[in-house]
Design a protein around this motif. Sequence first.
Motif, PDB file in Angstrom:
ATOM      1  N   LEU A 214       0.851  -1.188   0.000  1.00 27.67           N
ATOM      2  CA  LEU A 214       0.000   0.000   0.000  1.00 27.67           C
ATOM      3  C   LEU A 214       0.888   1.238   0.000  1.00 27.67           C
ATOM      4  O   LEU A 214       2.010   1.201   0.514  1.00 27.67           O
ATOM      5  CB  LEU A 214      -0.911  -0.009   1.232  1.00 27.67           C
ATOM      6  CG  LEU A 214      -1.887  -1.189   1.277  1.00 27.67           C
ATOM      7  CD1 LEU A 214      -2.588  -1.244   2.634  1.00 27.67           C
ATOM      8  CD2 LEU A 214      -2.914  -1.085   0.147  1.00 27.67           C
ATOM      9  N   PHE A 215       0.389   2.321  -0.560  1.00 22.89           N
ATOM     10  CA  PHE A 215       1.177   3.554  -0.654  1.00 22.89           C
ATOM     11  C   PHE A 215       0.394   4.740  -0.113  1.00 22.89           C
ATOM     12  O   PHE A 215      -0.791   4.892  -0.404  1.00 22.89           O
ATOM     13  CB  PHE A 215       1.525   3.871  -2.109  1.00 22.89           C
ATOM     14  CG  PHE A 215       2.705   3.110  -2.655  1.00 22.89           C
ATOM     15  CD1 PHE A 215       2.587   1.774  -3.000  1.00 22.89           C
ATOM     16  CD2 PHE A 215       3.941   3.736  -2.830  1.00 22.89           C
ATOM     17  CE1 PHE A 215       3.666   1.058  -3.508  1.00 22.89           C
ATOM     18  CE2 PHE A 215       5.032   3.040  -3.337  1.00 22.89           C
ATOM     19  CZ  PHE A 215       4.893   1.698  -3.680  1.00 22.89           C
ATOM     20  N   THR A 216       1.107   5.580   0.631  1.00 23.52           N
ATOM     21  CA  THR A 216       0.613   6.914   0.967  1.00 23.52           C
ATOM     22  C   THR A 216       1.628   7.918   0.426  1.00 23.52           C
ATOM     23  O   THR A 216       2.835   7.723   0.613  1.00 23.52           O
ATOM     24  CB  THR A 216       0.481   7.093   2.497  1.00 23.52           C
ATOM     25  OG1 THR A 216      -0.412   6.096   2.998  1.00 23.52           O
ATOM     26  CG2 THR A 216      -0.044   8.468   2.860  1.00 23.52           C
ATOM     27  N   PHE A 217       1.143   8.933  -0.253  1.00 20.37           N
ATOM     28  CA  PHE A 217       2.020   9.999  -0.743  1.00 20.37           C
ATOM     29  C   PHE A 217       1.609  11.306  -0.086  1.00 20.37           C
ATOM     30  O   PHE A 217       0.426  11.642  -0.042  1.00 20.37           O
ATOM     31  CB  PHE A 217       1.890  10.163  -2.261  1.00 20.37           C
ATOM     32  CG  PHE A 217       2.426   9.000  -3.045  1.00 20.37           C
ATOM     33  CD1 PHE A 217       3.785   8.880  -3.305  1.00 20.37           C
ATOM     34  CD2 PHE A 217       1.563   8.030  -3.530  1.00 20.37           C
ATOM     35  CE1 PHE A 217       4.270   7.803  -4.028  1.00 20.37           C
ATOM     36  CE2 PHE A 217       2.039   6.951  -4.251  1.00 20.37           C
ATOM     37  CZ  PHE A 217       3.397   6.835  -4.502  1.00 20.37           C
ATOM     38  N   ARG A 218       2.601  12.031   0.440  1.00 19.11           N
ATOM     39  CA  ARG A 218       2.360  13.358   1.009  1.00 19.11           C
ATOM     40  C   ARG A 218       3.242  14.318   0.238  1.00 19.11           C
ATOM     41  O   ARG A 218       4.464  14.195   0.253  1.00 19.11           O
ATOM     42  CB  ARG A 218       2.741  13.383   2.490  1.00 19.11           C
ATOM     43  CG  ARG A 218       2.030  12.309   3.310  1.00 19.11           C
ATOM     44  CD  ARG A 218       2.636  12.184   4.705  1.00 19.11           C
ATOM     45  NE  ARG A 218       2.254  10.906   5.308  1.00 19.11           N
ATOM     46  CZ  ARG A 218       1.114  10.712   5.964  1.00 19.11           C
ATOM     47  NH1 ARG A 218       0.259  11.708   6.131  1.00 19.11           N
ATOM     48  NH2 ARG A 218       0.827   9.528   6.463  1.00 19.11           N
ATOM     49  N   ILE A 219       2.613  15.236  -0.456  1.00 17.99           N
ATOM     50  CA  ILE A 219       3.371  16.140  -1.315  1.00 17.99           C
ATOM     51  C   ILE A 219       3.161  17.569  -0.840  1.00 17.99           C
ATOM     52  O   ILE A 219       2.023  18.032  -0.718  1.00 17.99           O
ATOM     53  CB  ILE A 219       2.914  16.014  -2.794  1.00 17.99           C
ATOM     54  CG1 ILE A 219       3.032  14.551  -3.244  1.00 17.99           C
ATOM     55  CG2 ILE A 219       3.759  16.906  -3.698  1.00 17.99           C
ATOM     56  CD1 ILE A 219       1.767  13.964  -3.761  1.00 17.99           C
ATOM     57  N   ASN A 220       4.264  18.233  -0.583  1.00 22.23           N
ATOM     58  CA  ASN A 220       4.220  19.654  -0.251  1.00 22.23           C
ATOM     59  C   ASN A 220       4.697  20.425  -1.465  1.00 22.23           C
ATOM     60  O   ASN A 220       5.777  20.156  -1.988  1.00 22.23           O
ATOM     61  CB  ASN A 220       5.124  19.933   0.963  1.00 22.23           C
ATOM     62  CG  ASN A 220       5.249  21.420   1.249  1.00 22.23           C
ATOM     63  OD1 ASN A 220       6.069  22.110   0.662  1.00 22.23           O
ATOM     64  ND2 ASN A 220       4.407  21.910   2.128  1.00 22.23           N
ATOM     65  N   ALA A 221       3.882  21.378  -1.926  1.00 24.28           N
ATOM     66  CA  ALA A 221       4.252  22.134  -3.127  1.00 24.28           C
ATOM     67  C   ALA A 221       3.752  23.565  -3.004  1.00 24.28           C
ATOM     68  O   ALA A 221       2.778  23.826  -2.284  1.00 24.28           O
ATOM     69  CB  ALA A 221       3.644  21.471  -4.365  1.00 24.28           C
ATOM     70  N   PRO A 222       4.406  24.492  -3.703  1.00 18.22           N
ATOM     71  CA  PRO A 222       3.913  25.872  -3.689  1.00 18.22           C
ATOM     72  C   PRO A 222       2.447  25.924  -4.145  1.00 18.22           C
ATOM     73  O   PRO A 222       2.015  25.106  -4.958  1.00 18.22           O
ATOM     74  CB  PRO A 222       4.826  26.592  -4.681  1.00 18.22           C
ATOM     75  CG  PRO A 222       6.087  25.772  -4.717  1.00 18.22           C
ATOM     76  CD  PRO A 222       5.644  24.355  -4.493  1.00 18.22           C
ATOM     77  N   GLU A 223       1.763  26.900  -3.634  1.00 21.24           N
ATOM     78  CA  GLU A 223       0.320  27.028  -3.792  1.00 21.24           C
ATOM     79  C   GLU A 223      -0.178  26.908  -5.228  1.00 21.24           C
ATOM     80  O   GLU A 223      -1.231  26.326  -5.481  1.00 21.24           O
ATOM     81  CB  GLU A 223      -0.060  28.409  -3.252  1.00 21.24           C
ATOM     82  CG  GLU A 223      -1.466  28.542  -2.829  1.00 21.24           C
ATOM     83  CD  GLU A 223      -1.714  29.965  -2.321  1.00 21.24           C
ATOM     84  OE1 GLU A 223      -2.869  30.320  -2.186  1.00 21.24           O
ATOM     85  OE2 GLU A 223      -0.735  30.701  -2.077  1.00 21.24           O
ATOM     86  N   LYS A 224       0.576  27.430  -6.183  1.00 21.02           N
ATOM     87  CA  LYS A 224       0.068  27.460  -7.565  1.00 21.02           C
ATOM     88  C   LYS A 224       0.113  26.088  -8.237  1.00 21.02           C
ATOM     89  O   LYS A 224      -0.401  25.926  -9.343  1.00 21.02           O
ATOM     90  CB  LYS A 224       0.866  28.474  -8.373  1.00 21.02           C
ATOM     91  CG  LYS A 224       2.333  28.143  -8.485  1.00 21.02           C
ATOM     92  CD  LYS A 224       3.127  29.312  -9.061  1.00 21.02           C
ATOM     93  CE  LYS A 224       4.614  28.998  -9.013  1.00 21.02           C
ATOM     94  NZ  LYS A 224       5.456  30.173  -9.208  1.00 21.02           N
ATOM     95  N   TYR A 225       0.711  25.112  -7.583  1.00 19.42           N
ATOM     96  CA  TYR A 225       0.788  23.766  -8.170  1.00 19.42           C
ATOM     97  C   TYR A 225      -0.320  22.866  -7.652  1.00 19.42           C
ATOM     98  O   TYR A 225      -0.780  23.022  -6.530  1.00 19.42           O
ATOM     99  CB  TYR A 225       2.140  23.112  -7.852  1.00 19.42           C
ATOM    100  CG  TYR A 225       3.280  23.762  -8.581  1.00 19.42           C
ATOM    101  CD1 TYR A 225       3.620  23.360  -9.874  1.00 19.42           C
ATOM    102  CD2 TYR A 225       3.999  24.803  -7.997  1.00 19.42           C
ATOM    103  CE1 TYR A 225       4.657  23.979 -10.557  1.00 19.42           C
ATOM    104  CE2 TYR A 225       5.027  25.424  -8.679  1.00 19.42           C
ATOM    105  CZ  TYR A 225       5.350  25.015  -9.957  1.00 19.42           C
ATOM    106  OH  TYR A 225       6.366  25.616 -10.635  1.00 19.42           O
ATOM    107  N   THR A 226      -0.670  21.906  -8.500  1.00 21.93           N
ATOM    108  CA  THR A 226      -1.611  20.865  -8.097  1.00 21.93           C
ATOM    109  C   THR A 226      -0.852  19.552  -8.045  1.00 21.93           C
ATOM    110  O   THR A 226      -0.141  19.211  -8.993  1.00 21.93           O
ATOM    111  CB  THR A 226      -2.765  20.759  -9.110  1.00 21.93           C
ATOM    112  OG1 THR A 226      -3.466  21.996  -9.122  1.00 21.93           O
ATOM    113  CG2 THR A 226      -3.729  19.639  -8.740  1.00 21.93           C
ATOM    114  N   ALA A 227      -0.975  18.832  -6.949  1.00 21.00           N
ATOM    115  CA  ALA A 227      -0.315  17.532  -6.819  1.00 21.00           C
ATOM    116  C   ALA A 227      -1.377  16.437  -6.785  1.00 21.00           C
ATOM    117  O   ALA A 227      -2.400  16.568  -6.106  1.00 21.00           O
ATOM    118  CB  ALA A 227       0.530  17.489  -5.550  1.00 21.00           C
ATOM    119  N   VAL A 228      -1.109  15.379  -7.547  1.00 24.95           N
ATOM    120  CA  VAL A 228      -2.031  14.233  -7.582  1.00 24.95           C
ATOM    121  C   VAL A 228      -1.178  12.966  -7.571  1.00 24.95           C
ATOM    122  O   VAL A 228      -0.098  12.934  -8.176  1.00 24.95           O
ATOM    123  CB  VAL A 228      -2.931  14.249  -8.842  1.00 24.95           C
ATOM    124  CG1 VAL A 228      -3.955  13.121  -8.782  1.00 24.95           C
ATOM    125  CG2 VAL A 228      -3.655  15.584  -8.988  1.00 24.95           C
ATOM    126  N   ALA A 229      -1.647  11.945  -6.884  1.00 22.02           N
ATOM    127  CA  ALA A 229      -0.924  10.672  -6.851  1.00 22.02           C
ATOM    128  C   ALA A 229      -1.919   9.528  -6.983  1.00 22.02           C
ATOM    129  O   ALA A 229      -3.137   9.749  -7.022  1.00 22.02           O
ATOM    130  CB  ALA A 229      -0.113  10.551  -5.565  1.00 22.02           C
TER     131      ALA A 229
END
Length: 493
Positions: free
Chosen positions: A181-196
Amino acid sequence: MLLSTRSPRHPRTAALLAAGASVALLAAAAPRPAAPLGIGDRLFPHLGNPGYDVRAYDISLTYQGDNSKPLDAVTRIDARTTSRLDRVNLDFSHGIVRSVEVNGSRASFTTGGEDLIVTPRRPVPAGWPMHITVRHTSDPMPAKDAEVGWVRTKDGLAMANQADAAHRVFPCNDHPSDKALFTFRINAPEKYTAVANGLPVARTRGGADTDWTYRTAHPMATELAQVSIGRSTVLHQEGPHGLPVRDVVPTKDVKALRPWINKTPGQLAWMEKKVGRYPFENYGVLVAEASTGFELETQTLSLFERELFLRPEYPSWYVDSIMVHELAHQWFGDSVSPRTWSDLWLNEGHATWYEALYAQEKADRPLETRMRNAYRDSDAWRASGGPPAAPKGPVRGEKISIFRPVVYDGSALVLYALRQEIGKEKFERLEREWVSTHRDSTATTADFTELASGIAGRDLSGFFHAWLYGAKTPPMPGHPKWKTQPVQRQAPK
Ligand SMILES: [Zn+2]
């Protein structure tokens, strides 16, 4: 995966030669000579590691907004030992390791080949829980010997790890036989969208950054991990039985891509009619502005090159069939993943099969014509790539090495021969039983041939041996006049 044949590509250079991992060590003390280990995969002997089974990965990534800079990362691995380990090998080759902890205690570490070799303070007994925390960077700049991992897109990053590149992104047991199983936690500047992969769990904004968390509901092979960070828009639709469909597209292309994106629910319904329920919690298409040279079936979120959809010269039926190829992989390759890389024909043969079947049913492109053409070329493909279930190993400098025609149309041809041999009804039953029996698991070529024999009600081992392991293509049942083209002999030097 599906390599592009549709447009001229910059050939991948032969820069794969410079082997050598690029893990740099800030603090390392090897108590003894350390060697890379593997689980003995015939095609990738150093992939995977013995002695433990990973249950879950929890991967935190901090993206600074610059896709040429290493990301800060923490990879937490929740595993169980299967034998006593005084050393723990992980696959990892493209970042700086800052620290490693095993079961809460600081561990020493070093590298050997593309392995990160960890020595816990105390050996971990067999059958014990083993929690490993690795603080490291994850470098998106291509390594000299890399065939991807991180894909640098025009507006950020995506991932393409198949077959052996997940460990360029994060430390792992990089072999499809160890799903987790995978959990992804992505921190990115506000203007970006992160999807996993998987479903969103949380999204919190703090100052100028956003934290995005995603979790898979089903086990996944490392090669199928996906993290997209970009100036993207997430479009939501509903698939069969209320299945959430979320597509990730460059924001500037939403209007142009929407007609393509809108096809996904219909394609899902078509695949379900063929093989049964879609196996995961959601699905979607990730459109990346990057030249990868392939599309890739990353679990629940397939990766596509933007130009596949936006260049006018590709006929609609062709683009549709490529979309169905990656969708079919969610059953064949993702939910049921190969136990070894020699079982790759089960992934690509089936994905090609449904790609071709869709083109026949929706666009009047006869499957039989495609298979007759494949039959003509099959001996040459076997000569250059090996037989379907015993393919030749990766060759340095060759584009995505093991993904040769013999595992695509050359293996769809094996499925066609099987359908000719046992009849359409039994073949279709086999397909449905295959994906339900081995759902969320891994399976081998022998599992497939045994199930086929069971459904056919007779021993098909001779048939399969010839079709899967023969240097020459056997006669096609029902088509005695089909001929293969003679293989061109290389002129002696
Ligand atoms: Zn494929």
